[in-house]
Design an enzyme around this catalytic site. Sequence first.
Site, PDB file in Angstrom:
ATOM      1  N   CYS A  79       0.828  -1.200   0.000  1.00  0.00           N
ATOM      2  CA  CYS A  79       0.000   0.000   0.000  1.00  0.00           C
ATOM      3  C   CYS A  79       0.872   1.263   0.000  1.00  0.00           C
ATOM      4  CB  CYS A  79      -0.966  -0.064   1.175  1.00  0.00           C
ATOM      5  SG  CYS A  79      -2.461   0.872   0.874  1.00  0.00           S
ATOM      6  N   HIS A 171      -3.412  -4.829   1.811  1.00  0.00           N
ATOM      7  CA  HIS A 171      -2.817  -5.262   3.081  1.00  0.00           C
ATOM      8  C   HIS A 171      -2.989  -6.770   3.216  1.00  0.00           C
ATOM      9  CE1 HIS A 171      -2.396  -1.262   5.095  1.00  0.00           C
ATOM     10  NE2 HIS A 171      -3.211  -0.954   4.109  1.00  0.00           N
ATOM     11  N   GLU A 173      -1.482  -8.376   5.629  1.00  0.00           N
ATOM     12  CA  GLU A 173      -1.068  -8.670   7.007  1.00  0.00           C
ATOM     13  C   GLU A 173      -2.228  -8.603   7.995  1.00  0.00           C
ATOM     14  OE1 GLU A 173      -0.523  -6.018   5.321  1.00  0.00           O
ATOM     15  OE2 GLU A 173      -0.983  -4.275   6.534  1.00  0.00           O
TER      16      GLU A 173
HETATM   17  N1  GLN Z   1      -3.788   6.273   0.731  1.00  0.00           N
HETATM   18  C1  GLN Z   1      -2.497   6.071   1.350  1.00  0.00           C
HETATM   19  C2  GLN Z   1      -1.410   6.832   0.594  1.00  0.00           C
HETATM   20  O1  GLN Z   1      -1.677   7.340  -0.442  1.00  0.00           O
HETATM   21  C3  GLN Z   1      -2.138   4.618   1.393  1.00  0.00           C
HETATM   22  C4  GLN Z   1      -3.116   3.879   2.275  1.00  0.00           C
HETATM   23  C5  GLN Z   1      -2.543   2.644   2.914  1.00  0.00           C
HETATM   24  O2  GLN Z   1      -1.337   2.465   2.993  1.00  0.00           O
HETATM   25  N2  GLN Z   1      -3.414   1.821   3.442  1.00  0.00           N
HETATM   26  O3  GLN Z   1      -0.326   6.918   1.050  1.00  0.00           O
END
Ligand code: GLN
Length: 187
Positions: A79, A171, A173
């Site tokens: 992410c 995610h 995890e």
């Molecule tokens: N929206 C976040 C970003 O742009 C990422 C979200 C996440 O890591 N769950 O950094």
Amino acid sequence: MVKVGIFALQGDVSEHANMVKRLGYEVVYVRNPEDMNSVERFIIPGGESTVFAKLSAQNGLDAEIINRVKSGMPVFGTCAGMILLSSGVEQYPNQPTWNLMNIKVRRNAYGRQLQSEITDIQVEDIGVMSVAFIRAPIITEAGENVKILAYDDKSNIILAREKNILAGAFHPEITGDTRLHEYFMKM
Ligand code: GLN
């Protein structure tokens, strides 16, 4: 025992740490460049990519991570972690990234927090996994050395690997399935 560093300045650090410990490896919480010395593998969790970039630039941790990944250390970014590994963010061309992987990303590609969900995806070499999308990005461009490992139901790329670098939009995890972490530990 293999020591797995987890970027720990911000983000869902403890969930990744639990996965690493469950697989029997030692966790090193990385907040300063020196913390990287004993680390053999590295995980960058989800969180806020702009915050990761800002905080890690303040103490030089970003440069240390970039050096180590360029020298071949295996790294897994999820992410926000994936955003940092990418070579750029589609809708924010001035947002700093660590430019380690030949991918471009789009942040918050599924909308806002309310559109977050747990869903099943099909992962190459692993099978069906139930994973969480939390304000998740997608990969919008992938270079020719990038191996694509999963797509979402609209054919957006959500998991990819380039040599020692693994990056996922979601995610893995949170739902308790350790198979992607096991895959990473074998890289
Ligand atoms: N929206 C976040 C970003 O742009 C990422 C979200 C996440 O890591 N769950 O950094």
